[in-house]
Design a protein around this motif. Structure first.
Motif, PDB file in Angstrom:
ATOM      1  N   LEU A  70      62.217  32.516   3.308  1.00  0.00           N
ATOM      2  CA  LEU A  70      61.283  33.634   3.268  1.00  0.00           C
ATOM      3  C   LEU A  70      62.018  34.815   2.645  1.00  0.00           C
ATOM      4  CD1 LEU A  70      58.449  34.551   5.438  1.00  0.00           C
ATOM      5  CD2 LEU A  70      60.192  36.316   5.383  1.00  0.00           C
ATOM      6  N   SER A  71      61.591  35.191   1.459  1.00  0.00           N
ATOM      7  CA  SER A  71      62.241  36.290   0.714  1.00  0.00           C
ATOM      8  C   SER A  71      63.753  36.121   0.654  1.00  0.00           C
ATOM      9  CB  SER A  71      61.887  37.648   1.339  1.00  0.00           C
ATOM     10  OG  SER A  71      60.520  37.891   1.225  1.00  0.00           O
ATOM     11  N   GLY A  72      64.205  34.906   0.352  1.00  0.00           N
ATOM     12  CA  GLY A  72      65.643  34.662   0.197  1.00  0.00           C
ATOM     13  C   GLY A  72      66.371  34.347   1.488  1.00  0.00           C
ATOM     14  N   ARG A  73      65.682  34.439   2.647  1.00  0.00           N
ATOM     15  CA  ARG A  73      66.316  34.085   3.925  1.00  0.00           C
ATOM     16  C   ARG A  73      66.109  32.599   4.178  1.00  0.00           C
ATOM     17  NH1 ARG A  73      66.695  38.831   7.489  1.00  0.00           N
ATOM     18  NH2 ARG A  73      65.763  40.544   6.318  1.00  0.00           N
ATOM     19  N   LYS A  74      67.182  31.904   4.491  1.00  0.00           N
ATOM     20  CA  LYS A  74      67.085  30.465   4.722  1.00  0.00           C
ATOM     21  C   LYS A  74      66.582  30.202   6.147  1.00  0.00           C
ATOM     22  CE  LYS A  74      69.660  26.151   4.559  1.00  0.00           C
ATOM     23  NZ  LYS A  74      70.978  25.542   4.681  1.00  0.00           N
ATOM     24  N   VAL A  75      65.520  29.395   6.244  1.00  0.00           N
ATOM     25  CA  VAL A  75      64.966  29.011   7.548  1.00  0.00           C
ATOM     26  C   VAL A  75      65.820  27.867   8.111  1.00  0.00           C
ATOM     27  CG1 VAL A  75      62.947  28.051   8.742  1.00  0.00           C
ATOM     28  CG2 VAL A  75      62.625  29.693   6.881  1.00  0.00           C
ATOM     29  N   VAL A  76      66.353  28.079   9.322  1.00  0.00           N
ATOM     30  CA  VAL A  76      67.175  27.016   9.933  1.00  0.00           C
ATOM     31  C   VAL A  76      66.407  26.259  11.012  1.00  0.00           C
ATOM     32  CG1 VAL A  76      69.421  28.035   9.423  1.00  0.00           C
ATOM     33  CG2 VAL A  76      68.250  28.673  11.533  1.00  0.00           C
ATOM     34  N   GLU A  77      65.319  26.852  11.517  1.00  0.00           N
ATOM     35  CA  GLU A  77      64.519  26.165  12.531  1.00  0.00           C
ATOM     36  C   GLU A  77      63.094  26.692  12.512  1.00  0.00           C
ATOM     37  OE1 GLU A  77      64.572  25.133  17.321  1.00  0.00           O
ATOM     38  OE2 GLU A  77      66.198  26.337  16.473  1.00  0.00           O
ATOM     39  N   VAL A  78      62.136  25.783  12.673  1.00  0.00           N
ATOM     40  CA  VAL A  78      60.715  26.144  12.801  1.00  0.00           C
ATOM     41  C   VAL A  78      60.293  25.808  14.226  1.00  0.00           C
ATOM     42  CG1 VAL A  78      58.362  25.686  11.980  1.00  0.00           C
ATOM     43  CG2 VAL A  78      60.263  25.709  10.349  1.00  0.00           C
ATOM     44  N   VAL A  79      59.789  26.802  14.950  1.00  0.00           N
ATOM     45  CA  VAL A  79      59.379  26.606  16.350  1.00  0.00           C
ATOM     46  C   VAL A  79      57.871  26.793  16.450  1.00  0.00           C
ATOM     47  CG1 VAL A  79      59.658  27.437  18.730  1.00  0.00           C
ATOM     48  CG2 VAL A  79      61.619  27.467  17.179  1.00  0.00           C
ATOM     49  N   ARG A  80      57.195  25.836  17.094  1.00  0.00           N
ATOM     50  CA  ARG A  80      55.732  25.931  17.209  1.00  0.00           C
ATOM     51  C   ARG A  80      55.288  25.965  18.677  1.00  0.00           C
ATOM     52  NH1 ARG A  80      53.387  25.645  12.406  1.00  0.00           N
ATOM     53  NH2 ARG A  80      54.499  24.643  10.687  1.00  0.00           N
ATOM     54  N   THR A  81      56.113  26.556  19.523  1.00  0.00           N
ATOM     55  CA  THR A  81      55.745  26.700  20.932  1.00  0.00           C
ATOM     56  C   THR A  81      54.433  27.458  21.058  1.00  0.00           C
ATOM     57  OG1 THR A  81      58.105  26.834  21.437  1.00  0.00           O
ATOM     58  CG2 THR A  81      56.589  27.476  23.191  1.00  0.00           C
ATOM     59  N   ASP A  82      54.276  28.492  20.244  1.00  0.00           N
ATOM     60  CA  ASP A  82      53.068  29.319  20.236  1.00  0.00           C
ATOM     61  C   ASP A  82      53.026  30.017  18.884  1.00  0.00           C
ATOM     62  OD1 ASP A  82      50.918  30.973  20.748  1.00  0.00           O
ATOM     63  OD2 ASP A  82      51.618  31.602  22.721  1.00  0.00           O
ATOM     64  N   GLY A  83      52.055  29.671  18.035  1.00  0.00           N
ATOM     65  CA  GLY A  83      52.030  30.239  16.690  1.00  0.00           C
ATOM     66  C   GLY A  83      53.111  29.600  15.831  1.00  0.00           C
TER      67      GLY A  83
END
Length: 467
Positions: A407-420
């Motif tokens: 996201l805008s050059g920030r690397k996503v290391v984890e996606v959490v779907r606990t809520d949203g």
């Protein structure tokens, strides 16, 4: 066609005379009565309480009549009472639940119904779905009960609840520190609670907004920083070291430091976790909603205790308290409770514990926060609400199912779907999107490790919605 009554994260809320009508309240209470009677056909007792909102007394009388007609004994609290005091009474008196007429921190034109189960906790979805099914089965008509009528009883909850708080909070330490305290109940249900307890312990306290105003000063009874200027004025006038505030039904808190700084709820939860770990020696764990600061995560790691991250809605944290898994559980929306206490948000307790923490540690709350930052690093959280057009909301709802890698050059290391959708980044920052279930609004929670980076992350989070 009758309104569909849906119980959300904290019950059913609606605008008075729009959806919150006498007819709909009758339907909702009849649905609850039928559910309670299905669980306990004979001898059920249900506490009925309210906050100070317009027509509260009338709604309580209506609920009493309906419960009574279904063979359920209504235990009527005649005066407005805090939500946590009602929860405590359910547990203490072993009742079969509680009906509380409150819209909490919503604007004055709202009212609501909060239903609690026999454990004193907010009803979980599996219960509210059954209540909603009972309401739907009425076909728009609140049918009379067929059971033998039960006689209503008048009860008083303040004495027992304040006695319990005096067992939890170290009032002698506050008195010994000669702490001066300012209290703002926001014209709400905590009037005569926090200040009475402190005065009876010979602690110097000054109170503002200590009268009934069903318009709550012309705004929502929400103890946010921008609405606490009269509390700050009272602090200056009385040389108070701390300002404590509660919302309409006293389940939420607002804390003002000695210099007038509003201490955001994220930080209050982290501070109290740190303090309770040190002062009580409890080592079980900590609970927080997915949208609450990761400063709590960092402290849990430092102290080597389990961390429980829940969906938004205090009922999930209440479950952890009931299971004795946590020392404290909190949400960034200013709700918390602690071990051995009610599985419900308690704004009265939160304020009193902050007074104890200040008395015992001596340094201001922001000084204590800086000391925590020195141990685990800095955390800067923010919550923003963005109103969307129906088209943009529909597009964004689809987008929430994506698995972004950056996201805008920030690397996503984890996606959490606990809520949203929550995205954790390599540098320790994160963002979370949650769509409101009641209006075309997306809630954007961001947290960065520096104030300058928070601005960049907040901007990038909003850009992502539209691109």
């Amino acid at each position: 066609m009758s309104t569909a009554i849906k119980f959300g994260t904290s019950g059913w809320r609606a605008v008075m005379a729009e959806d919150f009508t006498f007819a709909n309240v009758r339907r909702a209470i009849t649905g609850i009565a039928r559910y309670v009677a299905s669980q306990k056909p004979i001898g059920a007792r249900v506490v009925v309480g309210r906050d100070p909102r317009f027509l509260g007394e009338t709604f309580v009388a209506m609920a009493s009549e309906i419960l009574s007609a279904h063979g359920i004994t209504p235990l009527i609290i005649s005066e407005p009472a805090p939500t946590p005091a009602i929860a405590y009474e359910v547990i203490r008196a072993k009742t079969d639940g509680a009906i509380n007429f409150t819209a909490s921190h919503n604007p004055p034109e709202y009212n609501g119904i909060k239903f609690s189960t026999p454990d004193g906790a907010p009803a979980l979805p599996e219960v509210t779905q059954k209540v909603e099914a009972e309401i739907a089965a009425l076909n728009g008509q609140a049918q009379p009960g067929s059971a033998q009528k039960a006689q209503p009883q008048q009860i008083e909850v303040r004495t027992a609840y304040l006695k319990r708080l005096a067992e939890i909070v170290d009032l002698p330490a506050i008195r010994k520190a000669n702490l001066k305290i300012a209290f703002d109940p926001f014209w709400g249900a905590a009037r005569g609670y926090s200040d009475t307890l402190l005065r009876e312990a010979n602690i110097d306290v000054v109170t503002v907004h200590d009268y009934r105003d069903v318009l709550f000063g012309g705004h929502a009874p929400e103890p946010d920083g921008e609405l606490l200027d009269e509390l700050r004025a009272a602090m200056r006038k009385s040389s108070a070291a701390i300002g404590i505030a509660t919302d309409g039904d006293a389940d939420r808190f607002g804390i003002v430091d000695r210099d007038g700084t509003f201490v955001q709820p994220n930080y209050v939860i982290a501070l109290l976790f740190d303090y309770l770990f040190e002062s009580r020696g409890w080592k079980n764990g900590v609970g927080k909603s997915v949208a609450t600061t990761n400063l709590v995560n960092a402290l849990a790691k430092l102290y080597n205790v389990p961390l429980y991250e829940t969906p938004v809605g205090f009922k999930y944290i209440g479950e952890l308290i009931k299971q004795d898994k946590i020392t404290i559980g909190g949400e960034e929306s200013a709700g918390l409770s602690i071990r051995y206490h009610v599985p419900e948000k308690d704004g009265v307790l939160a304020g009193l514990l902050c007074c104890e923490m200040l008395a015992k540690r001596g340094s201001t709350l922001m000084e204590q926060l800086r000391a925590i930052f020195a141990k685990v690093g800095s955390f800067y959280p923010r919550r923003e609400n963005l109103r969307l057009t129906p088209e943009v909301k529909a597009q964004f709802t689809t987008k929430l199912h994506a698995e972004p890698r950056d996201l805008s050059g920030r690397k996503v290391v984890e996606v959490v779907r606990t809520d949203g959708l929550k995205l954790l980044f390599e540098d320790g920052s994160w963002l979370c999107y949650r769509l409101s279930g009641t209006e075309p609004v997306v809630r954007i929670y961001t947290e960065a490790r520096s104030e300058s980076d928070l601005e960049k992350l907040s901007s990038a989070a909003k850009d992502w919605i539209f691109h």
